[in-house]
Every structure is written in C-alpha cells, then in structure tokens.
Design a protein around this motif. Sequence first.
Motif, PDB file in Angstrom:
ATOM      1  N   GLY A 136       0.799  -1.224   0.000  1.00  0.00           N
ATOM      2  CA  GLY A 136       0.000   0.000   0.000  1.00  0.00           C
ATOM      3  C   GLY A 136       0.828   1.268   0.000  1.00  0.00           C
ATOM      4  N   ALA A 137       1.865   1.295   0.823  1.00  0.00           N
ATOM      5  CA  ALA A 137       2.710   2.493   0.893  1.00  0.00           C
ATOM      6  C   ALA A 137       3.452   2.714  -0.417  1.00  0.00           C
ATOM      7  N   ALA A 138       3.977   1.650  -0.985  1.00  0.00           N
ATOM      8  CA  ALA A 138       4.711   1.778  -2.251  1.00  0.00           C
ATOM      9  C   ALA A 138       3.796   2.283  -3.365  1.00  0.00           C
ATOM     10  N   GLU A 139       2.582   1.790  -3.389  1.00  0.00           N
ATOM     11  CA  GLU A 139       1.635   2.222  -4.409  1.00  0.00           C
ATOM     12  C   GLU A 139       1.288   3.707  -4.245  1.00  0.00           C
ATOM     13  N   ALA A 140       1.018   4.138  -3.017  1.00  0.00           N
ATOM     14  CA  ALA A 140       0.692   5.543  -2.772  1.00  0.00           C
ATOM     15  C   ALA A 140       1.881   6.442  -3.111  1.00  0.00           C
ATOM     16  N   LEU A 141       3.090   6.042  -2.707  1.00  0.00           N
ATOM     17  CA  LEU A 141       4.282   6.835  -3.031  1.00  0.00           C
ATOM     18  C   LEU A 141       4.505   6.907  -4.534  1.00  0.00           C
ATOM     19  N   PHE A 142       4.294   5.793  -5.216  1.00  0.00           N
ATOM     20  CA  PHE A 142       4.450   5.791  -6.674  1.00  0.00           C
ATOM     21  C   PHE A 142       3.526   6.819  -7.318  1.00  0.00           C
ATOM     22  N   PHE A 143       2.258   6.797  -6.958  1.00  0.00           N
ATOM     23  CA  PHE A 143       1.310   7.729  -7.574  1.00  0.00           C
ATOM     24  C   PHE A 143       1.625   9.179  -7.210  1.00  0.00           C
ATOM     25  N   LEU A 144       2.007   9.434  -5.954  1.00  0.00           N
ATOM     26  CA  LEU A 144       2.341  10.810  -5.574  1.00  0.00           C
ATOM     27  C   LEU A 144       3.545  11.317  -6.366  1.00  0.00           C
ATOM     28  N   LEU A 145       4.534  10.460  -6.560  1.00  0.00           N
ATOM     29  CA  LEU A 145       5.725  10.878  -7.321  1.00  0.00           C
ATOM     30  C   LEU A 145       5.445  10.975  -8.817  1.00  0.00           C
ATOM     31  N   ALA A 146       4.713  10.018  -9.340  1.00  0.00           N
ATOM     32  CA  ALA A 146       4.468   9.991 -10.782  1.00  0.00           C
ATOM     33  C   ALA A 146       3.515  11.089 -11.244  1.00  0.00           C
ATOM     34  N   LEU A 147       2.587  11.486 -10.399  1.00  0.00           N
ATOM     35  CA  LEU A 147       1.575  12.457 -10.799  1.00  0.00           C
ATOM     36  C   LEU A 147       1.909  13.897 -10.408  1.00  0.00           C
TER      37      LEU A 147
END
Length: 121
Positions: A95-106
């Motif tokens: 969950g944390a990796a997914e949220a961090l990915f989206f925050l960084l990518a977007l």
Amino acid sequence: APASVITAPGPALHEGVREACERLLQLLLLHLQKLVHGRGSPSLAECPARPVPFLEALRPHVRELCLDTLRLERKRCLWQHQLLALLAVHSAPHGAAEALFFLLALARTPEELALAPQLHA
C-alpha cells in the motif's frame, strides 16, 4: 466533492456547520487511526491486521485519492494526506509503495513532490 461544490454560490454556509463537518472528519480520521494502529499485542508481528471495511473499499482508489490530494486544496489536502497514510499502513506491504508511486508519478510542482517524503515519514 470539489471545493467549488463545497463553497457553492448562494447563501454562505453557517460557520457552525463548517466547524461541525471539520470536527466529524477529524473524528473519523482519529477512529481510523485507532483501528489501524490499535492492536491488542505490544508486538505488531504477533497480532494479525484486522480488516477495516472503509479502508478496504478505498484500496482500489489510491490513484484517485493521490490525484485529489495533489490539488493541494487547503484542509482537504491535509485530511486526504492523513487518509493516504492510514491506507498505506493498513494495506501493507504494498500500500505504501503504491501511494508513493502515484504521488511521485503524478506530481508536477515542487510543492506536490513534497507530499511524497511527508507520506514516507
């Protein structure tokens, strides 16, 4: 709802209503925090995570929640960021990796990028 819906034209929202809604949101986040972090055992490894239906329902919507958080709209951003953090902990280990990915990518601005390290912390 977008801020434009919350502050729609017309008669001003009574300040007591706004304060009550803010208080309800704070209480909801506090309750979710207790559900996510409040385990019966002193060791997290010994106590299995209990499902939290509200957070389970949000799991497929992490991208949308990140997009909305990145709008940086006053208090909503703070509440959404708290919700993302709770969802990240609750949805371990990915969950944390997914949220961090989206925050960084977007993210498109330095202010938006700053949300990712805050979530990590």
